[in-house]
Design an enzyme around this catalytic site. Structure first.
Site, PDB file in Angstrom:
ATOM      1  N   ARG A  10     -72.387 -39.536 -36.312  1.00  0.00           N
ATOM      2  CA  ARG A  10     -73.049 -40.264 -37.260  1.00  0.00           C
ATOM      3  C   ARG A  10     -74.497 -39.863 -37.358  1.00  0.00           C
ATOM      4  O   ARG A  10     -75.285 -40.392 -38.092  1.00  0.00           O
ATOM      5  CB  ARG A  10     -72.819 -41.688 -36.611  1.00  0.00           C
ATOM      6  CG  ARG A  10     -71.513 -42.347 -36.848  1.00  0.00           C
ATOM      7  CD  ARG A  10     -71.582 -43.576 -36.542  1.00  0.00           C
ATOM      8  NE  ARG A  10     -72.217 -44.576 -37.622  1.00  0.00           N
ATOM      9  CZ  ARG A  10     -72.826 -45.580 -37.627  1.00  0.00           C
ATOM     10  NH1 ARG A  10     -72.271 -46.420 -36.155  1.00  0.00           N
ATOM     11  NH2 ARG A  10     -73.354 -46.285 -38.313  1.00  0.00           N
ATOM     12  N   CYS A  11     -74.963 -38.833 -36.380  1.00  0.00           N
ATOM     13  CA  CYS A  11     -76.290 -38.321 -36.441  1.00  0.00           C
ATOM     14  C   CYS A  11     -76.296 -37.259 -37.296  1.00  0.00           C
ATOM     15  O   CYS A  11     -75.782 -36.159 -37.149  1.00  0.00           O
ATOM     16  CB  CYS A  11     -76.790 -38.397 -34.898  1.00  0.00           C
ATOM     17  SG  CYS A  11     -78.387 -37.482 -34.783  1.00  0.00           S
TER      18      CYS A  11
END
Length: 115
Positions: A10-11
């Protein structure tokens, strides 16, 4: 060459770092550390390879940093490591391990020095 990346899909920086490894022809072992956090011994080893102290690797803006009391300056190394093991969201990302060294992919190009 054996390469590991402690990755959070998600980063954005973590995704960019993984893409950079792939562009370099590196097939890395991907460890989604939020699902499979490192143990205390492994995290201590990572810190030594990074040449960092535990608080230097912590994401201090995460709410759990304060709510769990990890902002207490009196806490020692092992307490901080245990805090990251129990709350892996606090671990800065991504971390790449290669050739007995480690680097944080912020910016992603920073990992090129250890490949």
């Amino acid at each position: 060459m054996r390469v590991k990346i402690y990755h959070n899909p998600r980063c954005g920086k973590s995704r960019q770092t993984l893409q950079l490894l792939q562009a370099q022809g590196v097939e890395a072992e991907v460890i989604e550390y939020l699902k499979t956090p490192p143990g205390a011994e492994e995290l201590d080893d990572i810190l030594q390879k990074l040449g960092m102290e535990p608080r230097d690797l912590m994401r201090k803006k995460e709410a759990v940093y304060k709510t769990s009391g990890l902002d207490d300056k009196a806490l020692g190394r092992q307490a901080l490591i245990n805090g990251m093991v129990n709350n892996p969201v606090l671990i800065e990302r991504p971390i790449v391990i290669a050739n007995g060294k480690a680097a944080i992919g912020r910016p992603p190009e920073a990992i090129l020095t250890i490949l």
